[in-house]
Design an enzyme around this catalytic site. Structure first.
Site, PDB file in Angstrom:
ATOM      1  N   SER A   1      48.434  25.365  21.741  1.00  0.00           N
ATOM      2  CA  SER A   1      47.331  25.651  20.832  1.00  0.00           C
ATOM      3  C   SER A   1      47.739  26.617  19.721  1.00  0.00           C
ATOM      4  CB  SER A   1      46.155  26.245  21.612  1.00  0.00           C
ATOM      5  OG  SER A   1      45.220  26.858  20.754  1.00  0.00           O
ATOM      6  N   GLY A   2      47.503  26.223  18.472  1.00  0.00           N
ATOM      7  CA  GLY A   2      47.769  27.123  17.365  1.00  0.00           C
ATOM      8  C   GLY A   2      46.870  28.340  17.397  1.00  0.00           C
ATOM      9  N   LEU A   3      45.599  28.149  17.742  1.00  0.00           N
ATOM     10  CA  LEU A   3      44.679  29.282  17.857  1.00  0.00           C
ATOM     11  C   LEU A   3      45.151  30.246  18.935  1.00  0.00           C
ATOM     12  CD1 LEU A   3      42.045  30.849  17.438  1.00  0.00           C
ATOM     13  CD2 LEU A   3      40.909  29.206  18.955  1.00  0.00           C
TER      14      LEU A   3
ATOM     15  N   ASP B   1      44.313  32.571  12.881  1.00  0.00           N
ATOM     16  CA  ASP B   1      44.685  31.151  12.929  1.00  0.00           C
ATOM     17  C   ASP B   1      44.587  30.567  11.527  1.00  0.00           C
ATOM     18  OD1 ASP B   1      45.349  28.650  13.939  1.00  0.00           O
ATOM     19  OD2 ASP B   1      43.276  28.156  14.449  1.00  0.00           O
TER      20      ASP B   1
ATOM     21  N   ASP C   1      49.808  21.773  18.706  1.00  0.00           N
ATOM     22  CA  ASP C   1      48.838  21.875  17.628  1.00  0.00           C
ATOM     23  C   ASP C   1      49.604  22.367  16.401  1.00  0.00           C
ATOM     24  OD1 ASP C   1      46.804  22.481  15.886  1.00  0.00           O
ATOM     25  OD2 ASP C   1      45.966  24.110  17.091  1.00  0.00           O
TER      26      ASP C   1
ATOM     27  N   ASP D   1      48.847  22.330  13.212  1.00  0.00           N
ATOM     28  CA  ASP D   1      48.036  22.619  12.031  1.00  0.00           C
ATOM     29  C   ASP D   1      48.200  21.494  10.999  1.00  0.00           C
ATOM     30  OD1 ASP D   1      47.163  24.895  13.286  1.00  0.00           O
ATOM     31  OD2 ASP D   1      48.539  26.229  12.273  1.00  0.00           O
TER      32      ASP D   1
ATOM     33  N   GLU E   1      46.505  18.083  11.303  1.00  0.00           N
ATOM     34  CA  GLU E   1      45.154  17.913  10.779  1.00  0.00           C
ATOM     35  C   GLU E   1      45.176  17.711   9.272  1.00  0.00           C
ATOM     36  OE1 GLU E   1      43.144  22.168  10.633  1.00  0.00           O
ATOM     37  OE2 GLU E   1      44.443  21.975  12.411  1.00  0.00           O
TER      38      GLU E   1
ATOM     39  N   LYS F   1      45.679  26.534   6.556  1.00  0.00           N
ATOM     40  CA  LYS F   1      44.466  25.962   7.136  1.00  0.00           C
ATOM     41  C   LYS F   1      43.434  27.047   7.449  1.00  0.00           C
ATOM     42  CE  LYS F   1      43.701  25.973  11.258  1.00  0.00           C
ATOM     43  NZ  LYS F   1      44.361  25.334  12.418  1.00  0.00           N
TER      44      LYS F   1
ATOM     45  N   ASN G   1      40.491  27.743  10.475  1.00  0.00           N
ATOM     46  CA  ASN G   1      40.082  27.271  11.794  1.00  0.00           C
ATOM     47  C   ASN G   1      38.768  26.506  11.701  1.00  0.00           C
ATOM     48  OD1 ASN G   1      38.582  27.636  14.557  1.00  0.00           O
ATOM     49  ND2 ASN G   1      40.734  27.946  14.990  1.00  0.00           N
ATOM     50  N   SER G   2      38.710  25.390  12.389  1.00  0.00           N
ATOM     51  CA  SER G   2      37.585  24.469  12.273  1.00  0.00           C
ATOM     52  C   SER G   2      36.290  25.016  12.846  1.00  0.00           C
ATOM     53  CB  SER G   2      37.929  23.146  12.976  1.00  0.00           C
ATOM     54  OG  SER G   2      39.083  22.575  12.426  1.00  0.00           O
TER      55      SER G   2
ATOM     56  N   ARG H   1      44.848  14.338  13.209  1.00  0.00           N
ATOM     57  CA  ARG H   1      43.553  14.971  13.471  1.00  0.00           C
ATOM     58  C   ARG H   1      42.664  14.845  12.235  1.00  0.00           C
ATOM     59  NH1 ARG H   1      43.051  21.216  15.554  1.00  0.00           N
ATOM     60  NH2 ARG H   1      41.252  21.837  14.311  1.00  0.00           N
TER      61      ARG H   1
ATOM     62  N   HIS I   1      37.571  15.360  15.516  1.00  0.00           N
ATOM     63  CA  HIS I   1      37.101  16.709  15.807  1.00  0.00           C
ATOM     64  C   HIS I   1      35.640  16.867  15.407  1.00  0.00           C
ATOM     65  CE1 HIS I   1      37.843  20.569  17.278  1.00  0.00           C
ATOM     66  NE2 HIS I   1      38.307  21.180  16.205  1.00  0.00           N
TER      67      HIS I   1
END
Length: 329
Positions: free
Chosen positions: A80-82, A92, A119, A121, A148, A154, A156-157, A193, A224
């Site tokens: 996970s990037g987060l 992130d 992940d 990104d 993504e 980026k 974070n979503s 993504r 997502h």
């Protein structure tokens, strides 16, 4: 609009066999991974992505957490990037470089025998940055990456009210193609993504992007959503019509039963950040208690023993090796 020239390029990409959502049952058994260990990690992940059963992978952010995920029975790991950025103490937002991320992934891959899906990104830049990342991931034994369709750096979503700028659809599709062209292992996985629903661009745009990325060679689509219910995913699966594997991240719609996702035709579920969040809660509680008590008495029975740390570090292997490779005194 995608030009006819671009479409011709995208349609030349190799296609993987389409998964069949009519095959049942769709649940994968959560069993130890010893039967898979004779296969390349890339092959393991490819088989999971294309399995007729619903598969699950779990977040890790270090060699230690990756080993714990494998010991628990998960057949794959989400890098996970987060989580990795959070454990570094940075945001992130691509504040950690791709080489810093791959340094962590290198330890994670060495510590485990199950595949890791990173992940990645946006791929940390344009097509050239992304394909260089793919080469590095193959070198260190990571089985796949998920990119993504947002702009670098980026956002974070899941951040509330934050603008989510999406990449040009043609450029991102060609970025996916560049990654697939660069990989040396045919089983290396590239997941595209789609952030259209996160950005509020609607289902038609989500479908248009997913189809473009699949045609560009993406092995799977990650759709997502940050709704608290699975209506976005259900809506997408209906219009997607089983064109290829779909991966989801139910962080926000966590109450949705796995069976419902399986019935929709979802291929893989990512539990994306809960080990990292568990660490935060546990460290906050333990540190506050020690600060308050000025003593370890109240927490010693609630934390892992030092012996367990040594076990997870595989100290037993070092003892065996020392008996073989150090002279007897």
């Amino acid at each position: 609009m995608i030009s006819h020239k671009i479409l011709r390029v995208l349609r030349t990409a190799d296609k993987l066999p389409r998964c069949n959502s009519n095959l049942l049952p769709r649940f994968a058994s959560n069993v130890p991974n010893t039967s898979l260990n004779n296969k390349r990690k890339t092959t393991q992940l490819k088989e999971m992505i294309n399995s007729p059963k619903l598969e699950f992978i779990m977040e890790a952010h270090s060699g230690l957490s990756a080993r714990i995920v494998e010991e628990s029975g998960f057949k794959g790991i989400w890098g996970s990037g987060l989580a990795i950025s959070a454990m570094m103490g940075v945001r992130d937002s691509n504040e950690a470089s791709w080489t810093q991320i791959t340094d962590v992934l290198d330890f994670m891959a060495d510590a485990t025998s199950v595949p890791i899906l990173l992940d990645a990104d946006t791929g940390f830049g344009n097509f050239n940055n992304a394909r260089r990342l793919v080469s590095k991931l193959e070198q260190i034994g990571v089985a796949g990456c998920c990119m993504e369709d947002k702009l670098f750096p980026k956002t974070n979503s899941l951040l509330d009210g934050r603008k989510q700028d999406l990449a040009n659809i043609e450029e991102f599709a060609l970025k996916i193609k560049a990654c697939k062209d660069r990989q040396k292992d045919p089983d290396f996985i590239v997941v595209a993504r789609v952030e259209a629903l996160i950005a509020g661009w609607g289902m038609d745009e989500a479908l248009r992007r997913a189809e473009a990325y699949r045609n560009a060679g993406a092995d799977a689509i990650l759709m997502h959503s940050k709704k608290s219910d699975p209506s976005d995913i259900e809506g997408f699966m209906k219009v997607w019509k089983n064109q290829g594997p779909v991966v989801v991240v139910p962080t926000k719609y966590y109450k949705t039963p796995a069976k419902d996702l399986a019935d929709m035709g979802v291929s893989m579920v990512i539990f994306a950040n809960h080990n990292m969040r568990t660490c935060i809660t546990a460290m906050q509680k333990t540190t506050a208690r020690i600060f308050k008590d000025k003593s370890l008495v109240g927490v010693e029975s609630e934390v892992a023993s030092v012996k367990e740390v040594f076990r997870l570090q595989r100290d037993d292997e070092l003892i065996d090796a020392e008996s073989k490779y150090l002279p007897v005194k």
